[in-house]
Design an enzyme around this catalytic site. Structure first.
Site, PDB file in Angstrom:
ATOM      1  N   ARG A  75       0.922  -1.042  -0.400  1.00 41.12           N
ATOM      2  CA  ARG A  75       0.030   0.074  -0.153  1.00 41.12           C
ATOM      3  C   ARG A  75       0.912   1.053   0.308  1.00 41.12           C
ATOM      4  O   ARG A  75       0.900   2.496  -0.616  1.00 41.12           O
ATOM      5  CB  ARG A  75      -0.650  -0.143   1.797  1.00 41.12           C
ATOM      6  CG  ARG A  75      -1.798  -1.253   1.326  1.00 41.12           C
ATOM      7  CD  ARG A  75      -2.760  -1.005   1.216  1.00 41.12           C
ATOM      8  NE  ARG A  75      -3.178  -1.619  -0.510  1.00 41.12           N
ATOM      9  CZ  ARG A  75      -2.639  -2.514  -1.243  1.00 41.12           C
ATOM     10  NH1 ARG A  75      -3.038  -3.384  -0.203  1.00 41.12           N
ATOM     11  NH2 ARG A  75      -2.783  -3.049  -2.409  1.00 41.12           N
ATOM     12  N   GLN A 105     -11.423   8.987   7.279  1.00 39.25           N
ATOM     13  CA  GLN A 105     -10.697   7.022   7.987  1.00 39.25           C
ATOM     14  C   GLN A 105      -9.439   6.839   6.299  1.00 39.25           C
ATOM     15  O   GLN A 105      -8.433   5.861   6.713  1.00 39.25           O
ATOM     16  CB  GLN A 105     -11.750   6.396   7.067  1.00 39.25           C
ATOM     17  CG  GLN A 105     -12.879   7.005   7.898  1.00 39.25           C
ATOM     18  CD  GLN A 105     -14.385   6.120   7.551  1.00 39.25           C
ATOM     19  OE1 GLN A 105     -14.850   5.445   7.592  1.00 39.25           O
ATOM     20  NE2 GLN A 105     -14.636   7.171   6.879  1.00 39.25           N
ATOM     21  N   HIS A 123      -7.642   6.370  11.000  1.00 41.34           N
ATOM     22  CA  HIS A 123      -7.315   4.673  11.047  1.00 41.34           C
ATOM     23  C   HIS A 123      -5.729   4.918  10.446  1.00 41.34           C
ATOM     24  O   HIS A 123      -5.150   3.974  10.650  1.00 41.34           O
ATOM     25  CB  HIS A 123      -8.286   4.736  10.391  1.00 41.34           C
ATOM     26  CG  HIS A 123      -9.408   3.907  10.082  1.00 41.34           C
ATOM     27  ND1 HIS A 123     -10.299   3.490   9.624  1.00 41.34           N
ATOM     28  CD2 HIS A 123     -10.452   4.676  11.309  1.00 41.34           C
ATOM     29  CE1 HIS A 123     -11.508   3.800   9.445  1.00 41.34           C
ATOM     30  NE2 HIS A 123     -11.605   4.285  10.477  1.00 41.34           N
ATOM     31  N   GLY A 189     -16.923  10.005  -0.278  1.00 38.48           N
ATOM     32  CA  GLY A 189     -16.334   8.676  -0.829  1.00 38.48           C
ATOM     33  C   GLY A 189     -15.978   7.588   0.327  1.00 38.48           C
ATOM     34  O   GLY A 189     -15.199   7.000   0.615  1.00 38.48           O
TER      35      GLY A 189
HETATM   36  P1  OAD Z   1     -15.100   1.615   1.152  1.00 39.40           P
HETATM   37  O1  OAD Z   1     -14.159   1.154  -0.067  1.00 39.40           O
HETATM   38  O2  OAD Z   1     -15.888   0.964   2.293  1.00 39.40           O
HETATM   39  O3  OAD Z   1     -15.711   2.805   0.602  1.00 39.40           O
HETATM   40  C1  OAD Z   1     -15.179   3.405  -0.453  1.00 39.40           C
HETATM   41  C2  OAD Z   1     -16.881   4.755  -0.856  1.00 39.40           C
HETATM   42  O4  OAD Z   1     -16.190   5.202  -2.029  1.00 39.40           O
HETATM   43  C3  OAD Z   1     -18.083   4.305  -1.749  1.00 39.40           C
HETATM   44  O5  OAD Z   1     -19.504   4.547  -0.931  1.00 39.40           O
HETATM   45  C4  OAD Z   1     -17.478   4.059  -2.866  1.00 39.40           C
HETATM   46  O6  OAD Z   1     -19.276   4.697  -3.649  1.00 39.40           O
HETATM   47  C5  OAD Z   1     -17.425   5.412  -3.086  1.00 39.40           C
HETATM   48  N1  OAD Z   1     -16.377   5.621  -4.220  1.00 39.40           N
HETATM   49  C6  OAD Z   1     -15.980   4.968  -5.077  1.00 39.40           C
HETATM   50  N2  OAD Z   1     -14.972   5.908  -6.048  1.00 39.40           N
HETATM   51  C7  OAD Z   1     -15.771   7.778  -5.656  1.00 39.40           C
HETATM   52  C8  OAD Z   1     -14.904   8.558  -5.945  1.00 39.40           C
HETATM   53  N3  OAD Z   1     -14.382   8.030  -7.565  1.00 39.40           N
HETATM   54  N4  OAD Z   1     -15.201   9.693  -5.623  1.00 39.40           N
HETATM   55  C9  OAD Z   1     -16.210   9.333  -4.683  1.00 39.40           C
HETATM   56  N5  OAD Z   1     -16.359   8.717  -3.895  1.00 39.40           N
HETATM   57  C10 OAD Z   1     -16.384   7.374  -4.288  1.00 39.40           C
HETATM   58  O7  OAD Z   1     -13.863   2.809   2.466  1.00 39.40           O
HETATM   59  P2  OAD Z   1     -14.552   2.921   3.243  1.00 39.40           P
HETATM   60  O8  OAD Z   1     -15.233   3.782   3.680  1.00 39.40           O
HETATM   61  O9  OAD Z   1     -13.252   4.071   3.621  1.00 39.40           O
HETATM   62  O10 OAD Z   1     -10.611   1.028   7.973  1.00 39.40           O
HETATM   63  O11 OAD Z   1     -13.841   2.514   4.412  1.00 39.40           O
HETATM   64  C11 OAD Z   1     -13.774   2.191   5.366  1.00 39.40           C
HETATM   65  C12 OAD Z   1     -12.605   1.819   6.181  1.00 39.40           C
HETATM   66  O12 OAD Z   1     -12.976   0.616   5.796  1.00 39.40           O
HETATM   67  C13 OAD Z   1     -11.230   2.583   6.214  1.00 39.40           C
HETATM   68  O13 OAD Z   1     -11.000   3.063   6.058  1.00 39.40           O
HETATM   69  C14 OAD Z   1     -10.057   0.521   6.161  1.00 39.40           C
HETATM   70  C15 OAD Z   1     -11.660   0.052   5.529  1.00 39.40           C
HETATM   71  O14 OAD Z   1     -11.357  -1.185   6.556  1.00 39.40           O
HETATM   72  C16 OAD Z   1      -8.763  -0.164   8.200  1.00 39.40           C
HETATM   73  O15 OAD Z   1      -8.412  -0.966   7.412  1.00 39.40           O
HETATM   74  C17 OAD Z   1      -9.117   0.287   9.497  1.00 39.40           C
END
Ligand code: OAD
Length: 248
Positions: A75, A105, A123, A189
């Site tokens: 990463r 996050q 995080h 996002g």
């Molecule tokens: P997710 O992968 O769960 O969600 C990503 C979001 O980004 C989704 O709602 C997509 O629709 C959106 N998305 C995708 N492409 C996009 C773009 N070009 N512009 C805007 N939005 C877009 O990721 P997180 O919500 O960040 O934690 O996940 C939360 C946590 O889960 C992370 O911090 C990580 C993960 O496991 C740990 O590792 C502790």
């Protein structure tokens, strides 16, 4: 939830802000997607390729630290090749007129590299590592790789400076406080599937508009003033910043 097609439709809500108003921004992996970094839960995302339980828990570190270290080294290597995208830049530009607090996050440093000056990481931070025994011993990583056998000054193995599932999120309270002081909350996002971070949307004061920018449907428990701009971060934040900076 109110869906809007483009940022112009938000003018009446955004018009309530004045120069110097406080904007809190909660970001997730979608913010960095257009920089080429994979999200977690989208199709083709990281959690489709890897199991959370094998790479992102304290138990995984106990069981197979080499695998965990390799996952985060990979990463970090990708991050060093990535650049902030137009959404990161547009958010940073808002600081010319508003007090902007980014609560992310994300473990990348793309907000900082775009010029955001107030960034709170929930995080952890990929470009740092820490002692696996004493959490106060935190170091910048020189380059992309932390090797097994690299130790802190007390002789313990270095681990990624990230929060794993099952670990405490020490910045959650300062984050909630920042959001509770905001006049506008942007949520960009993030699938809002991971707690306690997802609960932060409820830290906004009553009557403060919450604006979600995400191309996908997001499930947020009903609240009074939630708006959803279904766009990618790049387009959505650029349009939003154009309106905000014009009007203040
Ligand atoms: P997710 O992968 O769960 O969600 C990503 C979001 O980004 C989704 O709602 C997509 O629709 C959106 N998305 C995708 N492409 C996009 C773009 N070009 N512009 C805007 N939005 C877009 O990721 P997180 O919500 O960040 O934690 O996940 C939360 C946590 O889960 C992370 O911090 C990580 C993960 O496991 C740990 O590792 C502790």
């Amino acid at each position: 939830m109110n869906f809007v097609e483009n940022a112009e439709a938000l003018v009446p809500i955004l018009g309530r802000l004045q120069s110097g108003s406080r904007i809190a921004v909660l970001t997730g992996a979608g913010m960095s997607a257009e920089s080429g970094l994979k999200t977690f839960r989208d199709s083709g995302g990281l959690w489709e390729q890897y199991s959370i339980y094998e790479v992102a828990t304290p138990e995984a570190w106990q069981r197979d630290p080499h695998l965990v270290q390799r996952f985060y080294n990979e990463r970090r290597k990708q991050l060093l090749d990535a650049e902030p995208n137009e959404a990161h830049h547009a958010l940073a530009e808002l600081e010319a007129q508003f007090q902007v607090d980014v609560v992310t996050q994300n473990v990348d440093d793309l907000h900082e590299r775009a010029g955001s000056s107030r960034v709170l990481h929930l995080h952890g931070e990929l470009r740092k590592c820490r002692s696996s025994v004493n959490e106060n011993l935190i170091y910048e990583v020189d380059g992309w790789e932390v090797k097994m056998g690299d130790t802190c000054e007390e002789g313990s193995q270095l681990r990624p400076h990230v929060v794993w599932f099952g670990e405490a999120v020490p910045n959650i309270e300062p984050a909630a406080e920042l959001i509770s002081e905001a006049d506008l909350l942007l949520v960009i996002g993030t699938s809002l599937e991971v707690y306690p971070a997802a609960g932060l949307v409820h830290a906004a004061r009553r009557g403060v508009p919450v604006l979600v920018i995400d191309p996908a449907e997001i499930s947020i428990p009903p609240a009074s003033d939630i708006w959803h701009l279904r766009q990618n971060a790049g387009t959505g934040v650029r349009e939003l910043a154009g309106i905000l900076l014009d009007r203040s």
